[in-house]
Design a protein around this motif. Structure first.
Motif, mmCIF file in Angstrom:
data_model
loop_
_atom_site.group_PDB
_atom_site.id
_atom_site.type_symbol
_atom_site.label_atom_id
_atom_site.label_comp_id
_atom_site.label_asym_id
_atom_site.label_seq_id
_atom_site.Cartn_x
_atom_site.Cartn_y
_atom_site.Cartn_z
ATOM 1 N N LEU A 169 0.838 -1.205 0.000
ATOM 2 C CA LEU A 169 0.000 0.000 0.000
ATOM 3 C C LEU A 169 0.870 1.250 0.000
ATOM 4 C CD1 LEU A 169 -2.594 -1.130 2.724
ATOM 5 C CD2 LEU A 169 -2.771 -1.420 0.261
ATOM 6 N N SER A 170 2.033 1.140 -0.658
ATOM 7 C CA SER A 170 3.002 2.235 -0.559
ATOM 8 C C SER A 170 2.517 3.505 -1.242
ATOM 9 C CB SER A 170 4.340 1.799 -1.164
ATOM 10 O OG SER A 170 4.116 1.387 -2.495
ATOM 11 N N ASP A 171 1.593 3.374 -2.201
ATOM 12 C CA ASP A 171 1.149 4.554 -2.942
ATOM 13 C C ASP A 171 0.022 5.306 -2.213
ATOM 14 O OD1 ASP A 171 1.508 6.261 -5.051
ATOM 15 O OD2 ASP A 171 0.012 5.287 -6.317
ATOM 16 N N GLN A 172 -0.440 4.744 -1.086
ATOM 17 C CA GLN A 172 -1.509 5.426 -0.355
ATOM 18 C C GLN A 172 -0.968 6.687 0.316
ATOM 19 O OE1 GLN A 172 -3.567 2.904 2.412
ATOM 20 N NE2 GLN A 172 -4.659 1.834 0.781
ATOM 21 N N PHE A 173 -1.875 7.647 0.545
ATOM 22 C CA PHE A 173 -1.478 8.862 1.263
ATOM 23 C C PHE A 173 -1.149 8.484 2.708
ATOM 24 C CE2 PHE A 173 -3.716 10.530 -2.340
ATOM 25 C CZ PHE A 173 -3.014 11.683 -2.645
ATOM 26 N N ALA A 174 -0.085 9.057 3.212
ATOM 27 C CA ALA A 174 0.445 8.613 4.504
ATOM 28 C C ALA A 174 -0.587 8.761 5.619
ATOM 29 C CB ALA A 174 1.713 9.399 4.836
ATOM 30 N N PHE A 175 -1.356 9.882 5.588
ATOM 31 C CA PHE A 175 -2.235 10.099 6.742
ATOM 32 C C PHE A 175 -3.374 9.087 6.777
ATOM 33 C CE2 PHE A 175 -4.977 12.524 3.894
ATOM 34 C CZ PHE A 175 -6.241 12.341 4.446
ATOM 35 N N THR A 176 -3.772 8.560 5.610
ATOM 36 C CA THR A 176 -4.838 7.561 5.634
ATOM 37 C C THR A 176 -4.350 6.281 6.299
ATOM 38 O OG1 THR A 176 -4.296 6.556 3.508
ATOM 39 C CG2 THR A 176 -5.794 8.439 3.475
ATOM 40 N N LYS A 177 -3.043 6.049 6.208
ATOM 41 C CA LYS A 177 -2.504 4.853 6.869
ATOM 42 C C LYS A 177 -2.362 5.106 8.366
ATOM 43 C CE LYS A 177 0.745 2.779 4.328
ATOM 44 N NZ LYS A 177 1.880 2.625 3.377
ATOM 45 N N THR A 178 -2.032 6.342 8.715
ATOM 46 C CA THR A 178 -1.878 6.671 10.137
ATOM 47 C C THR A 178 -3.210 6.540 10.868
ATOM 48 O OG1 THR A 178 -0.317 8.310 9.364
ATOM 49 C CG2 THR A 178 -0.885 8.359 11.703
ATOM 50 N N VAL A 179 -4.265 7.129 10.291
ATOM 51 C CA VAL A 179 -5.545 7.107 11.011
ATOM 52 C C VAL A 179 -6.130 5.700 11.048
ATOM 53 C CG1 VAL A 179 -6.114 9.503 10.516
ATOM 54 C CG2 VAL A 179 -6.913 7.725 8.957
ATOM 55 N N ALA A 180 -5.683 4.827 10.159
ATOM 56 C CA ALA A 180 -6.202 3.468 10.149
ATOM 57 C C ALA A 180 -5.383 2.541 11.035
ATOM 58 C CB ALA A 180 -6.222 2.936 8.719
ATOM 59 N N SER A 181 -4.435 3.120 11.768
ATOM 60 C CA SER A 181 -3.572 2.288 12.618
ATOM 61 C C SER A 181 -3.960 2.430 14.080
ATOM 62 C CB SER A 181 -2.118 2.718 12.452
ATOM 63 O OG SER A 181 -1.745 2.652 11.101
ATOM 64 N N ASP A 182 -3.663 1.409 14.864
ATOM 65 C CA ASP A 182 -3.950 1.486 16.300
ATOM 66 C C ASP A 182 -2.824 2.267 16.999
ATOM 67 O OD1 ASP A 182 -1.778 -0.181 16.630
ATOM 68 O OD2 ASP A 182 -2.985 -1.996 16.751
ATOM 69 N N ALA A 183 -2.900 2.335 18.321
ATOM 70 C CA ALA A 183 -1.936 3.143 19.072
ATOM 71 C C ALA A 183 -0.499 2.655 18.900
ATOM 72 C CB ALA A 183 -2.323 3.159 20.548
ATOM 73 N N ASN A 184 -0.329 1.363 18.551
ATOM 74 C CA ASN A 184 1.022 0.823 18.374
ATOM 75 C C ASN A 184 1.530 0.989 16.947
ATOM 76 O OD1 ASN A 184 0.494 -0.149 20.978
ATOM 77 N ND2 ASN A 184 -0.394 -2.020 20.116
ATOM 78 N N GLY A 185 0.728 1.640 16.108
ATOM 79 C CA GLY A 185 1.166 1.850 14.734
ATOM 80 C C GLY A 185 0.912 0.678 13.812
#
Lengths: 481, 318
Positions: A169-185
């Motif tokens: 999923l490297s082409d995804q916008f970074a913030f969409t990956k951040t908000v979809a992650s739990d507290a441990n990343g």
């Protein structure tokens, strides 16, 4: 004889009363038909027997249950997932080429119906028969934190499905990956859409008032809130309204807050200054007559009417999905009357995330679907072209702004991607919390009475505090800036 | 065993118990156990935060105490106001209509037709009825546009955003939905009065007003009591009409938030403890109300002789 008649009548009224009571209790439905959800699909239901045995040997289950709040997800998956052979006419069941069925379980978002049903299903996930288990569900940005929590573990980490977020999923916008992650990343969800908001305005009104409908020229008039106010005054002089109501402008303030509404483990809700700015500005705008007085909020019939050709509303604030799902169906005039330009304040509104449910019996299929919709550049290009969505693929979106193939007929053959990208680049993503949905909903309700002149400012504050503590019993304190 | 005489002692009563068993069994499982559970959970902290379940932890009377500190009494007041503005026109109209329909001298034509018509609103689902009113009285709705074009008002009235507007709409809806039902019940009660009494009163020179207040009203008192009790209980449970009309908010300023809507907003967070405590309060209140009304209407001392006797005894007179 008469006495018997009385007793029969009495008995009948008692029975009728009881029945009426039953009928009354069960319909806590919503008054406004918000996103116009399609008829709710039947719940999973019982399927052909003998599939339990199949899953025991590491094979995939026969039924994929997908929970969603409207048919957006279904149309997107159907558009890009090649394995789907055909979908039943009522849209509840899709058959894949290997015989597996997708059951679409759709419940409307209004009044928390969708989350109620989903929560029940997820809590019963461990005991449910293989074919009744939730396999994949949709979650909106407003409440995704509730499901991606590592302690609750209802959302499968993408890595467990065999998706490597860093490479796949490297082409995804970074913030969409951040908000979809739990507290441990650990990333536990993935989306196909990014939702930078723009201002969508009527070209005919623009020509009438400003003498031009050029998005660049109009963009100068909507550059920030101060300029926007002058613009609103000009519109008012000609009998037009700048926006339909203060509910429309809320997201530009509310999604730009500096700190989260509530922090995990804390029992305090913090109201951001930005939200109170919205209240004060809305009061000023309301008194000045810049809003359409017939519109009472969003997702109501008068709001939809304000998007039609008979209305006098100049502009709406929407991300790409709003143009496709709200404006297109409610516009009754010729195509090409609307155009997009920059919003007074860049903001991000919404986004549907795909979440694989822990305990799914179809991990293979679920992985394929998530990858097809959110990880494939070809598919994300296709979705962008077909539905004018700002999709979650940086390279595709970078190229889209200068590619005529991405022009939108609804926007008069304008290519809006430049404005989406500009908005996105200046967004500082508002910090999320598990309380976002309730806070956003209840603060607007509480201050609606104030803005309508029914109650004073402090009563509105007190009403918000009462409502929030009802919704979230663990909250003990509300801090105002 | 099979002696002729013994046969007379066969006990048929057991069949009675067998026939009512299904009701009691289902009542026990589906009503009684949940009822006891509700009361039990009212002493616990038990809710959901997100999809994490908190509790149940025993906290004693804390739920009851915090409810008393909340706006519960305000919502009780709202409920009472909403019930009264629906009930007063309902009982007045129903009594009038019932005595007209039953009066042989009025000879109202198409009685059957009118009975069906006044009963019809009750057949519509409350939520659908509320939706209908919501649309009719919205800012862009037909009521406003008719009033505007008739020149009655110069500016659109926003019914949904004033306490008076919302409350009267709810009262009107409850009145419309229930007056037909009450009329038919009262008619049955009036028809149960022996015509001899009416005839005798007429011979004595009684006019229709006297007849209504002196004969009809006292004689239908048990049915009136029944109407009042069911209406109070129904009023305490008022939910669907205001819920739909105000979208669950009880707007404006929570002035049309009823007790059950308050209960429902606790159930949004699956707060079974708090909701249970509220239910217990409601149970107690409806119990007391029923008792008062029952005492009031089932007067076993109609001519005051017993009270006089008691008073006499108290004074020491033997």
């Amino acid at each position: 004889m008469k006495r018997r008649l009385i007793s029969v009548l009495l008995a009948a009224t008692v029975v009728a009363g009881t029945l009426a009571g039953c009928g009354g209790g069960s319909d806590a439905g919503s008054a406004d038909q918000g996103t116009a959800p399609p008829p709710a699909a039947s719940n999973g239901g019982s399927e052909d027997a003998g599939s339990d045995a199949a899953t025991a040997g590491g094979e995939e289950g026969k039924v994929i249950n997908i929970y969603s709040f409207n048919d957006e997800l279904r149309t997107r998956i159907t558009a890009v997932y090649p394995a789907i052979e055909h979908t039943s006419d009522d849209g509840t069941v899709s058959t894949l080429n290997d015989g597996t069925e997708i059951h679409w379980i759709i419940n409307p978002n209004q009044d928390g119906v969708y989350q109620d049903k989903l929560d029940e299903a997820l809590l019963n996930q461990a005991d449910a028969a293989a074919d009744d288990k939730v396999d994949l569900f949709a979650a909106e940005l407003d409440y995704i934190v509730k499901y991606t929590d590592a302690d609750i573990d209802v959302a499968m980490p993408l890595a467990d499905l065999g998706i490597n977020p860093d490479s796949d999923l490297s082409d995804q916008f970074a913030f969409t990956k951040t908000v979809a992650s739990d507290a441990n990343g650990v990333q536990r969800a993935s989306t196909w859409q990014v939702c930078p908001g723009v201002l969508v305005y009527r070209r005919d009104i623009a020509k009438d008032v400003f003498g031009t409908d050029d998005p660049v020229e109009i963009g100068k008039k909507t550059a920030d809130w101060a300029t926007m106010k002058t613009t609103a005054e000009e519109l008012k002089a000609k009998g037009y309204y700048a926006f339909s109501s203060y509910a429309d402008t809320f997201r530009t303030y509310g999604n730009n807050i500096a700190g989260p509404w509530g922090e995990a483990g804390s029992t305090t809700i913090k109201v951001d200054q930005k939200v109170l700015d919205w209240v004060n500005d809305s009061k000023e705008w309301m008194d000045a007559g810049y809003f359409d007085p017939t519109v009472t909020g969003q997702w109501t019939s008068d709001w939809f009417t304000a998007m039609s050709s008979s209305a006098k509303v100049f502009a709406f604030l929407f991300p790409a999905w709003g143009i496709d799902t709200q404006m297109v169906p409610n516009w009754d005039g010729e195509e090409g009357v609307w155009a997009a330009t920059n919003a007074p304040l860049p903001y991000n509104w919404g986004g549907t995330y795909l979440v694989a449910a822990t305990g799914t019996d179809n991990p293979g299929h679920v992985k394929d679907i998530i990858m097809a919709l959110t990880g494939s550049q070809d598919n994300l290009t296709k979705v962008a072209k077909e539905y004018t969505e700002f999709t979650n693929a940086q390279s595709v979106m970078d190229a889209a702004a200068s590619n005529d193939e991405f022009n939108s007929a609804f926007l008069g053959s304008q290519n809006p991607y430049g404005y989406f990208a500009d908005s996105l680049s200046s967004i500082k993503m508002a910090p999320l919390s598990a309380y976002d949905q309730g806070c956003v909903e209840l603060i607007q309700n509480a201050f609606d009475d104030y803005l309508q002149g029914q109650i004073d400012y402090d009563t509105a504050k007190a009403n918000f505090e009462t409502a929030i503590m009802e919704r979230y019993p663990e909250i003990t304190e509300i801090q105002w800036p | 065993m099979f002696v002729q005489k013994k046969r007379k002692l066969v006990n048929y009563a057991k069949w009675g118990y067998i026939f009512i068993l299904p009701f009691f069994a289902s009542f026990f499982i589906f009503s009684f156990i949940p009822l006891v559970d509700t009361i039990r959970y009212s002493f616990y902290e038990y809710f959901r935060s997100g999809i994490k379940e908190i509790g149940p932890n025993f906290i004693g009377m804390k739920n009851y105490a915090s409810l008393l500190q909340s706006d519960m009494l305000k919502y009780a007041g709202n409920t009472l106001i909403l019930w009264v503005i629906g009930f007063i026109p309902q009982i007045v109209i129903a009594l009038t209509l019932a005595s007209w329909f039953v009066d042989v001298r009025m000879k109202i034509r198409c009685q059957q037709f009118f009975k069906v018509v006044i009963y019809l609103p009750n057949l519509i689902m409350a939520s659908a009825f509320a939706m209908l009113f919501f649309t009719l009285f919205s800012k862009t709705g037909p009521v406003n546009s008719i009033l505007m074009s008739l020149g009655v008002i110069s500016e659109v009235i926003d019914f949904m955003r004033t306490a008076l507007g919302v409350r009267s709409l709810i009262g009107t809806m409850n009145f419309l939905m229930w007056f037909g039902n009450t009329t038919i019940m009262l008619m049955a009660a009036i028809m149960g009065i022996s015509p001899d009494i009416f005839e005798a009163s007429e011979i004595d020179g009684c006019n229709s007003v006297q007849r209504f207040f002196r004969i009809t009203l006292p004689l239908i008192r048990p049915i009136l009591a029944y109407t009042l009790i069911t209406s109070i209980i129904g009023g305490l449970q008022m939910f669907d009409v205001p819920q739909i009309l105000t979208n669950g908010q009880g707007n404006p300023d929570r002035t049309s938030m009823t007790l059950i809507m308050f209960l429902n907003s606790h159930l949004r967070s699956k707060n079974y403890g708090m909701a249970g405590a509220l239910s217990v309060y409601l149970f107690i209140v409806s119990g007391i109300l029923c008792f008062i009304v029952y005492k009031m209407t089932n007067d076993n001392d109609p001519d005051g002789s017993k009270a006089a006797a008691r008073a006499n005894k108290k004074r020491g007179g033997r």
